[in-house]
Scaffold this motif. Structure first.
Motif, PDB file in Angstrom:
ATOM      1  N   LEU A 150       0.753  -1.205   0.252  1.00 54.58           N
ATOM      2  CA  LEU A 150       0.079  -0.146   0.085  1.00 54.58           C
ATOM      3  C   LEU A 150       0.868   1.259   0.014  1.00 54.58           C
ATOM      4  N   PHE A 151       1.944   1.125   0.726  1.00 49.44           N
ATOM      5  CA  PHE A 151       2.944   2.255   0.739  1.00 49.44           C
ATOM      6  C   PHE A 151       3.517   2.692  -0.592  1.00 49.44           C
ATOM      7  N   LEU A 152       3.843   1.431  -1.283  1.00 54.70           N
ATOM      8  CA  LEU A 152       4.502   1.711  -2.390  1.00 54.70           C
ATOM      9  C   LEU A 152       3.401   2.344  -3.473  1.00 54.70           C
ATOM     10  N   LEU A 153       2.132   1.942  -3.331  1.00 54.46           N
ATOM     11  CA  LEU A 153       1.281   2.245  -4.316  1.00 54.46           C
ATOM     12  C   LEU A 153       0.953   3.759  -4.147  1.00 54.46           C
ATOM     13  N   SER A 155       2.820   5.816  -2.683  1.00 54.63           N
ATOM     14  CA  SER A 155       3.892   6.786  -3.184  1.00 54.63           C
ATOM     15  C   SER A 155       3.795   6.715  -4.707  1.00 54.63           C
ATOM     16  N   GLN A 156       3.452   5.962  -5.328  1.00 51.89           N
ATOM     17  CA  GLN A 156       3.433   6.254  -6.849  1.00 51.89           C
ATOM     18  C   GLN A 156       2.678   7.244  -7.299  1.00 51.89           C
ATOM     19  N   ILE A 157       1.595   7.469  -6.666  1.00 47.51           N
ATOM     20  CA  ILE A 157       0.557   8.597  -6.897  1.00 47.51           C
ATOM     21  C   ILE A 157       0.991   9.896  -5.945  1.00 47.51           C
ATOM     22  N   GLY A 158       1.955   9.690  -5.138  1.00 51.20           N
ATOM     23  CA  GLY A 158       2.333  10.973  -4.104  1.00 51.20           C
ATOM     24  C   GLY A 158       1.290  11.075  -3.042  1.00 51.20           C
ATOM     25  N   ALA A 159       0.650  10.123  -2.860  1.00 51.87           N
ATOM     26  CA  ALA A 159      -0.251  10.407  -1.694  1.00 51.87           C
ATOM     27  C   ALA A 159       0.186   9.774  -0.318  1.00 51.87           C
ATOM     28  N   THR A 160       1.421   9.345  -0.107  1.00 48.44           N
ATOM     29  CA  THR A 160       1.896   8.915   1.323  1.00 48.44           C
ATOM     30  C   THR A 160       1.806  10.305   2.173  1.00 48.44           C
ATOM     31  N   ILE A 163      -3.690  12.174   4.934  1.00 46.38           N
ATOM     32  CA  ILE A 163      -4.988  11.512   5.768  1.00 46.38           C
ATOM     33  C   ILE A 163      -5.627  10.236   4.928  1.00 46.38           C
ATOM     34  N   TRP A 164      -5.545  10.158   3.561  1.00 47.40           N
ATOM     35  CA  TRP A 164      -6.247   9.466   2.794  1.00 47.40           C
ATOM     36  C   TRP A 164      -5.517   7.884   2.855  1.00 47.40           C
ATOM     37  N   ALA A 165      -4.168   8.001   2.774  1.00 49.22           N
ATOM     38  CA  ALA A 165      -3.201   7.037   3.113  1.00 49.22           C
ATOM     39  C   ALA A 165      -3.767   5.895   4.206  1.00 49.22           C
ATOM     40  N   VAL A 166      -3.993   6.620   5.341  1.00 47.54           N
ATOM     41  CA  VAL A 166      -4.587   5.819   6.261  1.00 47.54           C
ATOM     42  C   VAL A 166      -6.079   5.592   6.528  1.00 47.54           C
ATOM     43  N   PHE A 167      -6.790   6.510   5.925  1.00 55.74           N
ATOM     44  CA  PHE A 167      -8.165   6.465   6.047  1.00 55.74           C
ATOM     45  C   PHE A 167      -8.965   5.633   4.957  1.00 55.74           C
ATOM     46  N   LEU A 168      -8.449   5.682   3.929  1.00 57.08           N
ATOM     47  CA  LEU A 168      -9.063   4.796   2.600  1.00 57.08           C
ATOM     48  C   LEU A 168      -8.920   3.368   3.085  1.00 57.08           C
ATOM     49  N   PRO A 169      -7.555   2.739   3.024  1.00 59.25           N
ATOM     50  CA  PRO A 169      -7.491   1.362   3.126  1.00 59.25           C
ATOM     51  C   PRO A 169      -8.238   0.724   4.421  1.00 59.25           C
ATOM     52  N   SER A 170      -8.706   1.594   5.502  1.00 61.88           N
ATOM     53  CA  SER A 170      -9.467   1.088   6.629  1.00 61.88           C
ATOM     54  C   SER A 170     -10.916   0.929   6.622  1.00 61.88           C
ATOM     55  N   LEU A 171     -11.401   1.177   5.273  1.00 62.21           N
ATOM     56  CA  LEU A 171     -12.716   1.218   4.850  1.00 62.21           C
ATOM     57  C   LEU A 171     -13.046  -0.163   4.435  1.00 62.21           C
ATOM     58  N   VAL A 172     -12.106  -1.035   4.236  1.00 62.57           N
ATOM     59  CA  VAL A 172     -12.375  -2.496   3.786  1.00 62.57           C
ATOM     60  C   VAL A 172     -12.658  -3.364   5.022  1.00 62.57           C
ATOM     61  N   SER A 173     -13.599  -4.344   5.445  1.00 56.58           N
ATOM     62  CA  SER A 173     -13.647  -4.898   6.235  1.00 56.58           C
ATOM     63  C   SER A 173     -14.189  -6.382   5.667  1.00 56.58           C
ATOM     64  N   LEU A 238       2.617   4.322  10.743  1.00 60.38           N
ATOM     65  CA  LEU A 238       3.908   4.032  10.973  1.00 60.38           C
ATOM     66  C   LEU A 238       4.662   4.355   9.571  1.00 60.38           C
ATOM     67  N   ILE A 239       4.243   3.413   8.575  1.00 63.17           N
ATOM     68  CA  ILE A 239       4.804   3.448   7.414  1.00 63.17           C
ATOM     69  C   ILE A 239       4.496   4.686   6.645  1.00 63.17           C
ATOM     70  N   MET A 240       3.259   5.078   6.538  1.00 69.55           N
ATOM     71  CA  MET A 240       2.514   6.105   5.898  1.00 69.55           C
ATOM     72  C   MET A 240       2.996   7.475   6.282  1.00 69.55           C
ATOM     73  N   LEU A 241       3.238   7.710   7.502  1.00 66.89           N
ATOM     74  CA  LEU A 241       2.836   9.148   7.977  1.00 66.89           C
ATOM     75  C   LEU A 241       4.459   9.535   8.272  1.00 66.89           C
TER      76      LEU A 241
END
Lengths: 302, 298
Positions: A150-153, A155-160, A163-173, A238-241
């Motif tokens: 997720l971090f690599l992806l 960072s490809q779109i410069g979004a690490t 807020i979104w880098a932590v928020f969006l992945p946590s919407l999937v349960s 830890l990885i994203m922010l």
């Protein structure tokens, strides 16, 4: 109250008197042993929290010199003031971030998972079982295995470091979908959906007005466990922010804790901050217990 | 478009539209944040860095299974896997055993005030792993602990002990959660099953052993699988403990190894490690599921 209480009441009513031939003597001994185990377990589980509560009320000097499990001079409010003063109230910022990531994130995650689970339970369509199995596979994928890609992806779109880098992945349960499917299948009768259809309600409206009400215990359960999962999540932030002002409270306290050896004064802030970070979770669990306990009962076990 | 007599879109069409509304949000997010990252990790793990000459620019090229060979030769990575497996073999049975015993006691007529105990045992689940590790770090400390009598005699943070000190933190957090899942399964058992046993004069222990435990095996399997996944993922607790002791190295658990490899940065190797770890987790939990299914079916 709800089903839990009702079933417990009927169980006690049905429970017969102690058996004949020596049953009473046996149960006096077993009762004592059982209660002893309970008391020891209570001490094990609650002492650390009690210690944290007491330590939060102490001055810096008293923390090292007085008995750790009992109160000394009551400095809770001084400690709180110091915590909120530190670096322009960065701690409050972290609490707000956690509330956003976990509160809003879990709310949307619950809704999204409930819709999917309901659809899989109540509609037949091609590929239904395959879809469900793929989602079940998702339950078994460790969240930390996703953090690095997720971090690599991002960072490809410069979004690490957003807020979104932590928020969006946590919407999937995926677990939420699993629980909703089981619960919807068991607790939303087809007749009711059919009746709503005859009344002319649309499919989506039927879900929101009729089904969600019947799925409420499952929804609260999903919300709570997703809330806890996001609130506790550590690896992804830890990885994203990098930017301190985006940290959730767990990451912030972790960083402070690594600084204790250089800045000894920060130790008191770590302690009071830890206490503050668990209070919202304990209140949420206590407040919603009758929902999640019955949701847990029906869900995880089929 | 097919329409029914009232002129509305036919049921099949309406169903298809509703299905899209219900399934697309989850499907899209699941694809974006589960499927694609897994695919990307696999892709990344197949790359390798090459340089033209000593000073040439680094270029990523397809390297086949080069990274996987490197993973299998990486002793630190396998040591960390071995460490968490040892951890799991000891900690998971202890944790689930405790959870089972407490759930059985709560469900038996022997205990008064089971509502209070249930919440007291569950409370640690509300403590994030990072915070739990920080708290126990203080409790283990030789100087600051409330139990300095013990912590000065035994060094909980030494290289030999720290793995088990971390195991205690994990146990402390998760016993209550697992206990509640098992307890819920116990509540679902019909009372009639106990009545015959009671008429035969069976005590609580006998009822627990021959009726209750066999019936909560599915719940134990579920909690067991989640515990295995959790064990292999261990990260927050050891990472926090690095502040308390030098005994926790940067390759203490597989995830710490991945994290430190990625920060080198050796992204492709870290991605290959992630894939191997995810596969190992998957295989292990799947095996547990199948083994226990076979046993209960017999």
């Amino acid at each position: 109250m709800t089903a839990t209480t009702a079933s417990r009441a009927s169980r006690t009513a049905r429970r017969p008197a102690p058996a004949r031939n020596g049953g009473i003597r046996e149960s006096a001994v077993s009762r004592t042993i059982a209660m002893a185990v309970m008391v020891v377990a209570t001490l094990y589980f609650l002492t650390p929290i009690w210690w944290l509560l007491v330590a939060s009320t102490k001055t810096r000097a008293d923390f090292t010199t007085t008995a750790p499990l009992w109160f000394a001079d009551f400095a809770l409010f001084d400690n709180l003031a110091a915590l909120f003063d530190y670096r322009n109230a960065v701690f409050l910022r972290w609490l707000a971030n956690s509330a956003l990531y976990a509160g809003v994130g879990a709310l949307f995650a619950t809704l999204i998972a409930a819709m999917a689970g309901y659809a899989i339970a109540k509609y037949s369509f091609r590929g239904r079982e395959t879809l469900f199995n793929v989602i079940l596979g998702g339950v078994l994928v460790p969240a930390t295995a996703l953090a690095l890609p997720l971090f690599l992806l991002f960072s490809q779109i410069g979004a690490t470091n957003t807020i979104w880098a932590v928020f969006l992945p946590s919407l999937v349960s995926p677990f939420g979908v699993y629980l909703s499917r089981i619960y919807a299948a068991a607790s939303v009768p087809d007749e009711i959906i059919e009746a709503a259809r005859i009344d002319g309600a649309g499919e989506v409206r039927t879900f929101f007005t009729v089904a969600t009400r019947m799925m409420a215990p499952a929804l609260v359960t999903i919300f709570l466990f997703q809330f806890v999962a996001i609130w506790n999540n550590f690896f992804l932030p830890l990885i994203m922010l990098r930017d301190e002002s985006l940290f959730p409270v767990t990451l912030g306290l972790y960083v402070w804790n690594t600084q204790v050896s250089q800045i000894p004064d920060i130790r008191a802030l770590v302690i009071i901050g830890s206490l503050l970070s668990i209070i919202p979770l304990i209140i949420t669990f206590l407040g919603l217990q009758r929902f999640w306990q019955s949701g847990l009962a029906s869900g995880g076990l089929k | 478009m097919a329409r029914d007599t009232a002129g509305r879109p036919s049921r099949a069409v309406r169903h298809r539209a509703a299905l899209a509304v219900f399934l697309v949000p989850f499907g899209a997010l699941f694809t974006l944040f589960y499927v694609i990252p897994i695919g990307y990790a696999v892709y990344q793990s197949l790359l390798t860095v090459e340089r033209e000459g000593t000073f040439g620019p680094a270029v990523q090229v397809f390297g086949g299974l080069t990274q996987y060979i490197a993973v299998f030769q990486n002793e630190l990575f396998w040591n960390s896997i071995g460490r968490v497996l040892l951890f799991g073999v000891v900690q998971v049975p202890i944790m689930l055993g405790l959870a089972l015993i407490l759930a059985l006691l709560l469900d038996s007529p022997l205990v008064r005030g089971s509502r209070f105990f249930r919440l007291a045992f569950f409370a640690p689940y509300a403590v994030p792993s990072v915070i739990a590790a920080i708290m126990w770090g203080f409790l283990y400390s030789p100087n600051l602990s409330p139990f300095t009598g013990v912590t000065q005699a035994v060094d909980f943070l030494s290289a030999d002990a720290v793995l088990w000190s971390i195991a205690n933190v994990v146990t402390w957090v998760y016993v209550g959660y697992n206990m509640l899942i098992i307890y819920s399964a116990l509540l679902a058992i019909p009372q009639e099953l106990y009545e015959a046993a009671r008429l035969d004069g069976a005590g609580q222990l006998r009822i627990a052993l021959s009726i209750k435990i066999p019936l909560v095996v599915p719940a134990l399997v579920l909690t067991g699988i989640f515990s295995i996944i959790g064990t292999l993922q261990l990260l927050a607790e050891p990472q926090v403990f690095q502040s308390f002791t030098s005994a926790v190295t940067s390759t203490f658990t597989p995830n710490l190894t991945i994290y430190s490899t990625a920060s080198v940065p050796n992204i492709s190797l870290a991605a290959a490690m992630s894939v191997v770890l995810a596969l190992a987790t998957f295989v292990l939990s799947f095996t547990v599921l199948k083994l226990t299914q076979r046993r209960t079916a017999r």
